[in-house]
Design a protein around this motif. Structure first.
Motif, PDB file in Angstrom:
ATOM      1  N   CYS A  63       0.854  -1.189   0.000  1.00  0.00           N
ATOM      2  CA  CYS A  63       0.000   0.000   0.000  1.00  0.00           C
ATOM      3  C   CYS A  63       0.890   1.239   0.000  1.00  0.00           C
ATOM      4  CB  CYS A  63      -0.905  -0.010   1.230  1.00  0.00           C
ATOM      5  SG  CYS A  63      -1.896   1.488   1.389  1.00  0.00           S
ATOM      6  N   PRO A  64       0.647   2.181  -0.927  1.00  0.00           N
ATOM      7  CA  PRO A  64       1.486   3.375  -0.986  1.00  0.00           C
ATOM      8  C   PRO A  64       1.277   4.324   0.198  1.00  0.00           C
ATOM      9  CG  PRO A  64      -0.286   3.526  -2.594  1.00  0.00           C
ATOM     10  CD  PRO A  64      -0.361   2.160  -1.982  1.00  0.00           C
ATOM     11  N   ALA A  65       0.172   4.183   0.931  1.00  0.00           N
ATOM     12  CA  ALA A  65      -0.109   5.107   2.036  1.00  0.00           C
ATOM     13  C   ALA A  65       0.565   4.704   3.340  1.00  0.00           C
ATOM     14  CB  ALA A  65      -1.620   5.236   2.242  1.00  0.00           C
ATOM     15  N   HIS A  66       0.464   3.433   3.713  1.00  0.00           N
ATOM     16  CA  HIS A  66       0.951   3.038   5.031  1.00  0.00           C
ATOM     17  C   HIS A  66       1.832   1.797   5.035  1.00  0.00           C
ATOM     18  CE1 HIS A  66      -2.731   5.433   5.789  1.00  0.00           C
ATOM     19  NE2 HIS A  66      -1.909   6.020   6.619  1.00  0.00           N
ATOM     20  N   GLY A  67       2.105   1.220   3.856  1.00  0.00           N
ATOM     21  CA  GLY A  67       3.075   0.143   3.764  1.00  0.00           C
ATOM     22  C   GLY A  67       2.579  -1.275   3.986  1.00  0.00           C
ATOM     23  N   LEU A  68       1.284  -1.471   4.262  1.00  0.00           N
ATOM     24  CA  LEU A  68       0.801  -2.847   4.394  1.00  0.00           C
ATOM     25  C   LEU A  68       1.023  -3.579   3.078  1.00  0.00           C
ATOM     26  CD1 LEU A  68      -2.599  -2.319   6.248  1.00  0.00           C
ATOM     27  CD2 LEU A  68      -0.473  -3.220   7.202  1.00  0.00           C
ATOM     28  N   ARG A  69       1.338  -4.882   3.163  1.00  0.00           N
ATOM     29  CA  ARG A  69       1.598  -5.678   1.960  1.00  0.00           C
ATOM     30  C   ARG A  69       0.562  -6.783   1.858  1.00  0.00           C
ATOM     31  NH1 ARG A  69       7.383  -7.572   1.281  1.00  0.00           N
ATOM     32  NH2 ARG A  69       6.659  -9.020   2.842  1.00  0.00           N
ATOM     33  N   PHE A  70       0.040  -6.976   0.633  1.00  0.00           N
ATOM     34  CA  PHE A  70      -1.006  -7.949   0.378  1.00  0.00           C
ATOM     35  C   PHE A  70      -0.563  -8.909  -0.717  1.00  0.00           C
ATOM     36  CE2 PHE A  70      -2.861  -3.915   1.625  1.00  0.00           C
ATOM     37  CZ  PHE A  70      -3.623  -4.281   2.721  1.00  0.00           C
ATOM     38  N   ASP A  71      -0.832 -10.200  -0.512  1.00  0.00           N
ATOM     39  CA  ASP A  71      -0.554 -11.214  -1.524  1.00  0.00           C
ATOM     40  C   ASP A  71      -1.659 -11.143  -2.572  1.00  0.00           C
ATOM     41  OD1 ASP A  71      -0.606 -13.719  -2.963  1.00  0.00           O
ATOM     42  OD2 ASP A  71       0.647 -14.576  -1.390  1.00  0.00           O
TER      43      ASP A  71
END
Length: 111
Positions: A63-71
């Motif tokens: 996520c460009p806003a807060h850095g969470l990563r999703f598969d």
């Protein structure tokens, strides 16, 4: 109930590409990784930021806003169960591609 929608050919991303697809109330990001198509909700569950411009590292989208990563395959955050973005299956039928926009939720990652 299955809700198949044809993806316009100009919205089907080429290998290595991505595109934004809107239909009714859904906004989905489509990815083509080495010829495999993936579809996930465009909205990050944390604060609703668009995932379209997120950094891609293999199948993980940040996520460009807060850095969470999703598969992209499961919608899940690695090593975290029950939290992620919805994913939608894509079917190819000849030259046409269809997305199943039935209600979806993140899948549980395989062990």
């Amino acid at each position: 109930m299955t809700r198949l929608v044809e993806i316009p050919s100009e919205k089907v991303p080429g290998v290595g590409g991505r595109s934004l697809f809107r239909h009714d109330e859904k906004c989905v990001v489509l990815f083509n990784l080495d010829g495999t198509l993936y579809a996930i909700d465009d909205s990050c569950p944390h604060k609703g930021a668009s995932l379209f411009s997120g950094k891609l590292d293999g199948r993980l989208l940040q996520c460009p806003a807060h850095g969470l990563r999703f598969d992209l395959a499961t919608g899940c955050i690695p090593n975290l169960y029950g939290f992620g973005v919805a994913t939608y299956p894509i079917e190819q039928r000849g030259e046409a591609c269809f997305i199943d926009l039935s209600d979806s939720r993140p899948q549980e990652p395989s062990a």
